[in-house]
Design an enzyme around this catalytic site. Sequence first.
Site, mmCIF file in Angstrom:
data_model
loop_
_atom_site.group_PDB
_atom_site.id
_atom_site.type_symbol
_atom_site.label_atom_id
_atom_site.label_comp_id
_atom_site.label_asym_id
_atom_site.label_seq_id
_atom_site.Cartn_x
_atom_site.Cartn_y
_atom_site.Cartn_z
ATOM 1 C CB ILE A 120 -15.486 -2.831 15.851
ATOM 2 C CG1 ILE A 120 -16.036 -4.137 16.409
ATOM 3 C CG2 ILE A 120 -16.399 -2.342 14.761
ATOM 4 C CD1 ILE A 120 -17.452 -3.984 17.017
ATOM 5 C CB SER A 121 -11.548 -7.030 14.594
ATOM 6 O OG SER A 121 -10.483 -6.350 15.206
ATOM 7 C CD GLN A 122 -13.373 -10.632 8.463
ATOM 8 O OE1 GLN A 122 -12.157 -10.417 8.498
ATOM 9 N NE2 GLN A 122 -13.919 -11.429 7.599
#
Length: 215
Positions: free
Chosen positions: A63-65
């Site tokens: 899950i992206s930053q």
Amino acid sequence: MMGNNYEWLRQNMVEKQIRARGITDKRILDAFYKVPRHMFVGPDQKPLAYEDHPLPIEHNQTISQPFIVALMTEALQLKVNEKILEIGTGSGYQTAILAELADHVYTIERFERLSRSASTLLGELGYNNVTYRVGDGTKGWPEQAPFDRILAAAATERIPPALLEQLDTGGKLVMPVGDPGGQQLIVAGKDSSGKITRENLGGCRFLPLVEEIDS
Ligand code: SAH
């Protein structure tokens, strides 16, 4: 941890990681205040859900930053009534942010299990403006095209031609482009004559989009 602690962590995330770095659009900040990021990660990761980095999810994906999700969302310049194509549903976190801001999100994920858990969670959270598909997102979703906006959360060496074809005139596409050593976050636009424009938002690091090879 209690729910109100998560709320406090989430407000902190929005202020320190997103607003302080220059994303000030109220609608975007409100979406990040609202979506409970800790619900999109596994039990071990929940205490870290609001930290300033990406987190692992199932199938060795991430899950992206938060800031990157915000930056890509800002780059789409959403008004309210857009029809969006998202490639790489993953946990469904970015999907929920987009569903807060646009009319409808069509989201494609290659792993059935990820797609299914994202759709279950988003259903529980009350998002009924999202349609899910399991498959290869590099081919887009021709039956639903054209799209006002397209966002891909995984990189390819060049923008898949099907995605540019399925972008409406006046539309915008945002995705990481380049090889693993040197990806750039690219915003492509299609002007009224169908011409493609490109803007580079700078270096980034994403997992690759895996293209299925037709047999
Ligand atoms: N936006 C997601 C993060 C996604 S990570 C989130 O907020 O959680 C990238 C995702 O793209 C992964 O789930 C991966 O399985 C998916 N993916 C990779 N190649 C793909 C392809 N060709 N088609 C559809 N999904 C793909």
